[in-house]
Scaffold this motif. Structure first.
Motif, PDB file in Angstrom:
ATOM      1  N   UNK A   1      -7.816   4.270  -3.255  1.00  0.00           N
ATOM      2  CA  UNK A   1      -8.676   4.670  -4.378  1.00  0.00           C
ATOM      3  C   UNK A   1      -9.251   3.426  -5.028  1.00  0.00           C
ATOM      4  N   UNK A   2     -10.425   3.560  -5.575  1.00  0.00           N
ATOM      5  CA  UNK A   2     -11.044   2.475  -6.339  1.00  0.00           C
ATOM      6  C   UNK A   2     -11.113   1.181  -5.544  1.00  0.00           C
ATOM      7  N   UNK A   3     -10.566   0.115  -6.116  1.00  0.00           N
ATOM      8  CA  UNK A   3     -10.632  -1.194  -5.480  1.00  0.00           C
ATOM      9  C   UNK A   3      -9.863  -1.218  -4.168  1.00  0.00           C
ATOM     10  N   UNK A   4      -8.769  -0.449  -4.131  1.00  0.00           N
ATOM     11  CA  UNK A   4      -7.978  -0.384  -2.898  1.00  0.00           C
ATOM     12  C   UNK A   4      -8.845   0.118  -1.750  1.00  0.00           C
TER      13      UNK A   4
ATOM     14  N   UNK B   1       0.841  -1.190   0.000  1.00  0.00           N
ATOM     15  CA  UNK B   1       0.000   0.000   0.000  1.00  0.00           C
ATOM     16  C   UNK B   1       0.885   1.251   0.000  1.00  0.00           C
TER      17      UNK B   1
ATOM     18  N   UNK C   1     -12.026  -0.228  -1.506  1.00  0.00           N
ATOM     19  CA  UNK C   1     -12.956  -1.297  -1.140  1.00  0.00           C
ATOM     20  C   UNK C   1     -12.283  -2.277  -0.177  1.00  0.00           C
ATOM     21  N   UNK C   2     -11.022  -2.570  -0.497  1.00  0.00           N
ATOM     22  CA  UNK C   2     -10.260  -3.475   0.364  1.00  0.00           C
ATOM     23  C   UNK C   2     -10.079  -2.848   1.742  1.00  0.00           C
TER      24      UNK C   2
ATOM     25  N   UNK D   1     -13.106  -2.938   3.852  1.00  0.00           N
ATOM     26  CA  UNK D   1     -13.385  -4.242   4.452  1.00  0.00           C
ATOM     27  C   UNK D   1     -12.409  -4.558   5.589  1.00  0.00           C
TER      28      UNK D   1
END
Lengths: 174, 291
Positions: B225-228, B202, B230-231, B234
Motif C-alpha cells: 500500500x502507498x509507498x510500499x 514486508x 511504489x517500492x 520498482x
C-alpha cells in the motif's frame, strides 16, 4: 529547453562561445543542483560538484552526439560526478544539519504530528534515512542504484526508505 | 491535510539554488573553436579549399619525384629477412622450452593445491564418520543434505496433516532428529542459498501451495500500500511473479517454521540467483524467509 535549442547551445560551445554554456546553465541549474545535492547531501559540496559539472559540459561538448535525450545525458553525468565525489570523500559525507530541534520519538507508529515544514520533517530522519531519501527523491536514483553506490544491500535501502516515509507521514506528508 | 513530500522538498531546494555562473565562467578553460566547413564564411571556406589543393599538389609533386636512394630500402629489407632466418630456430627453441616448463609448473601447482585440499577433505570425512558412529539410524549428515531432500521432507510435513495420517513415535523420533539438524542448519542463511536480499520487513500472507516436480512452493501474497506499493513496483514491476498487488514466491526451506495457510508473516525477500532454486516455473524468481 528543447532538443534543438540544446543542440544549438552545444554548437555555440563548440565554437568557444560561453553564451552556449550560459543558456544550458540557466535552463538546467536547478535540475542539476537538485540531483547533485540529493547524492552528496550537503549544500557546499553540491555547489562544488555542480560548478565542476558545467565546466565539464564545456569541455565534453565537442564529443556530444545527439540522441534526442539530452536531459538524461546531463543527469547521468551529474549523478556520476556526484557519486565520484562521494567515493573520493567517503569519510566526510555530512548530511545537512538543521538547527531546529524537533522532539519526535523514533517510532513511526506514534500519532501524527501536526503540520511541519519540509526541513522540520526531514530532521526527524536519521542520517542514513535522510541519505536514502535524498538520493531517491532529489537524485532520482533507483533503489538498485542507491544500493550499488552506497555498497549496502537493496533490502537495507528499501527498509530505510520505508522507515523514512513512515516518519514523514507522521509529519503530515504523503 | 497531507502534502506531497517529494514536490514540497524539490520546490524548497529549488528556491535556494545558488548563483554559480560567475564561479563557473571564471574557471572555464580556453577552448580552440571547432569549426565545421558548412558553418564557415564563404571566403574562409574558399581559402581553406585553396590551401588544401595546394597541399595536395605539393604531395603529388613529391610522389612523382624519383628518389635516388630507393635501393637502400630494398637492401635493408633483405638484410632483415636474412637475420630473421638465422635467429628464428634459437628463438623458437627458447619459446618451446619455456612453454614446456610453464605447463609443468602449472601442473605442479595444481598438484600442490590438490594435496593442500586433502587434509580438509580427510577431516570432513572423519567428522562424518564420527557423526554416523553416534548411532543415528538412517540419519544423514549435514554435508549430504540436499535441497531436494529437504523439499521432499517439507512435502511430507505439509502432506501429513492434510492426509490425516497420525504421526507415530518412530516418525516423531525422526522429526526430532530432523529438527535438531535443521537447528544446526540455521547457520545457512537464505541469502547464501538463494542470492541477493531485495526487501525486508514486508507483510505477507500465505495463500496457497504450489506443487511442482522439484518441490513444494507456497503462494505468498504480499500486501503493498502507498509507498510500499511504489517500492514493490520498482522492485518487481518487470517480473511475471508480480501482478501489482501480490507476489508469488517460494518459501525458504527452513522447516522449523512451517508456513500456516492464511497466517500473516513478516518476510524477507531474496532474488533467486543460484541454481539451487530448481524452479521450473519462470515466475518463481523470489524466495521469502518467514520471520
Amino acid at each position: 529547453m528543447t532538443q534543438s535549442e540544446f543542440e544549438a547551445s552545444v554548437a555555440k560551445i563548440k565554437r568557444g562561445d560561453k553564451e552556449g554554456l550560459k543558456e544550458i546553465y540557466e535552463a538546467y541549474i536547478s535540475y542539476i543542483y537538485t540531483i547533485v545535492l540529493g547524492v552528496v547531501g550537503n549544500r557546499e559540496n553540491a555547489e562544488d560538484v555542480t560548478s565542476e559539472f558545467f565546466i565539464k559540459i564545456w569541455t565534453v561538448a565537442d564529443a556530444y552526439q545527439s540522441n534526442g535525450a539530452h536531459k538524461a545525458w546531463l543527469a547521468t553525468i551529474a549523478r556520476n560526478m556526484a557519486l565520484d565525489f562521494l567515493r573520493k570523500n567517503k569519510r566526510e559525507i555530512p548530511t545537512e544539519e538543521f538547527e531546529e530541534d524537533v522532539s519526535l520519538s523514533e517510532t513511526p507508529e506514534e500519532e501524527v504530528v501536526g503540520e511541519m515544514s519540509v526541513q522540520e520533517a526531514l530532521s526527524t530522519l536519521n542520517e542514513a534515512e535522510r541519505q536514502v531519501v535524498d538520493m531517491k527523491v532529489l537524485g532520482e536514483m533507483s533503489f538498485k542504484e542507491i544500493s550499488e553506490s552506497l555498497g549496502i544491500p537493496m533490502g537495507t535501502v528499501t527498509w530505510r526508505y520505508q522507515n523514512a516515509i513512515k516518519k514523514l507521514r507522521r509529519c503530515g506528508y504523503e | 491535510m497531507s502534502k506531497n513530500f517529494e514536490d514540497a522538498y524539490k520546490a524548497e531546494v529549488q528556491q535556494n539554488i545558488p548563483d554559480l555562473w560567475n564561479r563557473i565562467e571564471s574557471s572555464l578553460p580556453e577552448k580552440t573553436p571547432v569549426v565545421a566547413a558548412e558553418t564557415m564564411a564563404p571566403e574562409v571556406k574558399a581559402e581553406t579549399i585553396a590551401s588544401a589543393d595546394k597541399r595536395q599538389n605539393t604531395k603529388s609533386n613529391r610522389k612523382t619525384k624519383k628518389n635516388p636512394y630507393a635501393w637502400i630500402k630494398w637492401a635493408s629489407l633483405a638484410a632483415a629477412g636474412l637475420l630473421l632466418v638465422i635467429l628464428t630456430p634459437t628463438v623458437l627453441g627458447i619459446g618451446i622450452f619455456s612453454l614446456i616448463s610453464g605447463s609443468k609448473m602449472s601442473s605442479d601447482m595444481a598438484a600442490n593445491e590438490s594435496c593442500a585440499e586433502e587434509p580438509q577433505y580427510a577431516a570432513d570425512a572423519e567428522e562424518n564418520m564420527m557423526y554416523d558412529a553416534d548411532g543415528m539410524e538412517g540419519g544423514f549428515t549435514m554435508d549430504s543434505v540436499t535441497e531436494e531432500a529437504v523439499q521432499e521432507e517439507m512435502a511430507e510435513d505439509v502432506a501429513t496433516p492434510e492426509s490425516g495420517v497420525q504421526s507415530t513415535p518412530e516418525s516423531e523420533g525422526k522429526e526430532s532428529v530432523a529438527e535438531q539438524e535443521m537447528g544446526e542448519q540455521e547457520s545457512v542463511s537464505a541469502e547464501s542459498v538463494y542470492g541477493e536480499m531485495v526487501a525486508e520487513g514486508l507483510k505477507a500472507k500465505v495463500s496457497g501451495i504450489i506443487t511442482s516436480s522439484d518441490g513444494i512452493y507456497y503462494r505468498v501474497d504480499l500486501y503493498f500500500e502507498g509507498e510500499d506499493k511504489e517500492i514493490a513496483n520498482e522492485l518487481f514491476g518487470n517480473d511475471d511473479c508480480y501482478n501489482g498487488d501480490e507476489l508469488v514466491v517460494r518459501v525458504y526451506y527452513d522447516i522449523t517454521l512451517k508456513p500456516e495457510m492464511l497466517e500473516e508473516y513478516t518476510v524477507t525477500i531474496y532474488r533467486v540467483t543460484t541454481e539451487s532454486s530448481g524452479a521450473e516455473e519462470t515466475y518463481l524468481q523470489y524466495a521469502a524467509e518467514l520471520n
